[in-house]
Design a protein around this motif. Structure first.
Motif, PDB file in Angstrom:
ATOM      1  N   HIS A 208       0.830  -1.205   0.000  1.00 34.62           N
ATOM      2  CA  HIS A 208       0.000   0.000   0.000  1.00 34.62           C
ATOM      3  C   HIS A 208       0.866   1.257   0.000  1.00 34.62           C
ATOM      4  CE1 HIS A 208      -4.348  -0.879   0.295  1.00 34.62           C
ATOM      5  NE2 HIS A 208      -3.929  -2.077   0.674  1.00 34.62           N
ATOM      6  N   LEU A 209       1.940   1.260   0.788  1.00 38.37           N
ATOM      7  CA  LEU A 209       2.823   2.432   0.806  1.00 38.37           C
ATOM      8  C   LEU A 209       3.497   2.640  -0.543  1.00 38.37           C
ATOM      9  CD1 LEU A 209       4.567   2.034   4.289  1.00 38.37           C
ATOM     10  CD2 LEU A 209       2.762   3.664   3.669  1.00 38.37           C
ATOM     11  N   ILE A 210       3.870   1.538  -1.200  1.00 41.60           N
ATOM     12  CA  ILE A 210       4.574   1.622  -2.476  1.00 41.60           C
ATOM     13  C   ILE A 210       3.625   1.999  -3.610  1.00 41.60           C
ATOM     14  CG2 ILE A 210       5.766   0.259  -4.235  1.00 41.60           C
ATOM     15  CD1 ILE A 210       7.073  -1.297  -1.869  1.00 41.60           C
ATOM     16  N   ASP A 216       6.740   8.018  -2.996  1.00 43.09           N
ATOM     17  CA  ASP A 216       7.093   9.044  -3.976  1.00 43.09           C
ATOM     18  C   ASP A 216       6.891  10.438  -3.383  1.00 43.09           C
ATOM     19  OD1 ASP A 216       7.814   7.460  -6.244  1.00 43.09           O
ATOM     20  OD2 ASP A 216       5.696   7.025  -6.575  1.00 43.09           O
ATOM     21  N   ARG A 217       5.776  10.600  -2.679  1.00 45.60           N
ATOM     22  CA  ARG A 217       5.459  11.912  -2.101  1.00 45.60           C
ATOM     23  C   ARG A 217       6.324  12.226  -0.883  1.00 45.60           C
ATOM     24  NH1 ARG A 217       0.537   9.680  -3.386  1.00 45.60           N
ATOM     25  NH2 ARG A 217       0.037   9.085  -1.232  1.00 45.60           N
ATOM     26  N   ARG A 246       0.493  -4.006 -16.352  1.00 43.78           N
ATOM     27  CA  ARG A 246      -0.870  -3.540 -16.163  1.00 43.78           C
ATOM     28  C   ARG A 246      -0.905  -2.051 -15.807  1.00 43.78           C
ATOM     29  NH1 ARG A 246      -4.861  -7.417 -15.156  1.00 43.78           N
ATOM     30  NH2 ARG A 246      -5.966  -5.764 -14.015  1.00 43.78           N
ATOM     31  N   SER A 247      -1.791  -1.317 -16.490  1.00 46.31           N
ATOM     32  CA  SER A 247      -1.907   0.116 -16.238  1.00 46.31           C
ATOM     33  C   SER A 247      -2.454   0.405 -14.842  1.00 46.31           C
ATOM     34  CB  SER A 247      -2.805   0.768 -17.291  1.00 46.31           C
ATOM     35  OG  SER A 247      -4.103   0.174 -17.273  1.00 46.31           O
ATOM     36  N   ASP A 248      -3.340  -0.459 -14.324  1.00 46.62           N
ATOM     37  CA  ASP A 248      -3.901  -0.203 -12.995  1.00 46.62           C
ATOM     38  C   ASP A 248      -2.851  -0.388 -11.910  1.00 46.62           C
ATOM     39  OD1 ASP A 248      -3.943  -2.949 -13.693  1.00 46.62           O
ATOM     40  OD2 ASP A 248      -5.507  -3.389 -12.216  1.00 46.62           O
ATOM     41  N   GLY A 252      -0.328   4.362  -9.507  1.00 46.02           N
ATOM     42  CA  GLY A 252      -0.077   5.160  -8.313  1.00 46.02           C
ATOM     43  C   GLY A 252       1.360   5.462  -7.999  1.00 46.02           C
ATOM     44  N   CYS A 253       2.303   4.656  -8.525  1.00 45.43           N
ATOM     45  CA  CYS A 253       3.715   4.892  -8.183  1.00 45.43           C
ATOM     46  C   CYS A 253       4.543   5.062  -9.447  1.00 45.43           C
ATOM     47  CB  CYS A 253       4.268   3.764  -7.312  1.00 45.43           C
ATOM     48  SG  CYS A 253       4.256   2.120  -8.034  1.00 45.43           S
ATOM     49  N   ALA A 254       5.595   5.828  -9.335  1.00 44.86           N
ATOM     50  CA  ALA A 254       6.341   6.274 -10.501  1.00 44.86           C
ATOM     51  C   ALA A 254       7.385   5.279 -10.982  1.00 44.86           C
ATOM     52  CB  ALA A 254       7.014   7.606 -10.200  1.00 44.86           C
TER      53      ALA A 254
END
Length: 332
Positions: A208-210, A216-217, A246-248, A252-254
């Motif tokens: 979840h953190l990754i 990143d933030r 997968r795009s999903d 959320g992460c870079a």
């Protein structure tokens, strides 16, 4: 200068916290859930196991003697995760974290050259989290211990952004130590609630953190994951594949998930030499810290022996033994 031997995974029992919550609405329900998740056989073993270890968990003199026997110079002491009490209302939660922070600081102050401490934050009430962290830091603690989730909230929840921001600003440590597993009665035999449940919870929480972009933030966040980060570091290739395919998964992460392992810290408590070697390979030798889970039965009574069994290079051995932690905890 040879760094001290530092154990970053050691626990403390806080009787005053348990006295505080006794009889409170919600405690009985929480205990029922805990019994469901662990099963009667596990509870029958765990009760006497904890009672036998109360002196090590509460008496500084006994703790220091045990540390001497293990060859440990410094412990980073955190409250037993049984003190999280994430069921508590806001008023009770504030009393819990203030008592826990004060009691942990007092325990460590009895041997300040050898003990450092972590406090607690009520993850069930994100609005209290920053003040709880600040309270821990005011008490002289180095940060706080958190579980893998709170009821209805994952660590990716935007409500925790102020906590991550404050921890990053202050350089506070966040020790990620699960308590309980939401697979519930599927793990209620053979102590699967711990042997499978704890590493599962570690892997879920770190994911979840990754994947949410928290790291990143907040690139300077200091997160130490107990139990070697659970299943994630040794199975990170599956996460990388999903991120690529997968795009999903990559929304959320870079960067590839494996790259974030080098932004996290992990204790060495993985119970097998080849797993420890793989953890060090995946995260880097500068990201693994000695951990024993003192003094519980799922820990190791000989953390240095477990580290030697991995047959690391001399440089990596001393980094994990204490060099990395000495830098992180500002002991040098």
């Amino acid at each position: 200068m040879t760094p001290p031997t530092v154990d970053v995974h050691a626990h403390l029992l806080l009787p005053d916290v348990e006295a505080l919550v006794a009889g409170r609405p919600g405690l009985a329900e929480a205990k029922t859930l805990d019994a469901l998740r662990n099963g009667p056989a596990a509870l029958a073993v765990s009760g006497p196991m904890v009672r036998d270890r109360i002196p090590k968990l509460t008496d500084v003199t006994v703790r220091l003697a045990a540390m001497d026997a293990q060859g440990v110079d410094v412990q980073l002491v955190s409250p037993s995760p049984s003190h999280y009490h994430y069921w508590a209302d806001e008023e009770t939660a504030e009393k819990i974290y203030r008592h826990a922070n004060e009691a942990t600081a007092a325990h460590c102050a009895a041997a300040p050259e050898r003990l450092r401490g972590l406090g607690l934050v009520p993850l069930q009430h994100p609005g209290q989290a920053v003040e709880a962290l600040d309270d821990a830091l005011r008490q002289g603690l180095l940060g706080v211990e958190i579980s893998s989730h709170a009821p209805g909230r994952e660590l990716s929840d935007p409500a925790y952004e102020p906590l991550w921001t404050r921890a990053e600003e202050t350089g506070a440590l966040l020790f990620l130590h699960p308590f309980g597993c939401t697979l519930d009665e599927r793990l209620d035999q053979w102590y699967l609630s711990n042997t499978v449940g704890q590493p599962t919870e570690n892997a879920v929480a770190l994911s979840h953190l990754i994947f949410s972009g928290v790291l990143d933030r907040h690139p300077d966040l200091k997160v130490v994951a107990a139990h070697g980060g659970g299943y994630l570091p040794t199975h990170i290739g599956r996460s990388d594949h999903a991120w690529s395919a997968r795009s999903d998964a990559r929304a959320g992460c870079a960067h590839p998930p494996s790259s974030y392992l080098k932004r996290l810290y992990f204790d060495s408590l993985v119970h097998a030499p080849h797993v420890l070697r793989e953890l060090i390979r995946a995260a880097g030798p500068d990201r693994v810290l000695l951990g024993s889970d003192f003094p519980f039965d799922m820990g190791t009574e000989d953390p240095l022996g477990a580290l030697r069994a991995a047959q690391l290079s001399e440089l990596d051995f001393h980094a994990v033994r204490g060099g990395n932690a000495a830098t992180l905890l500002d002991l040098v």
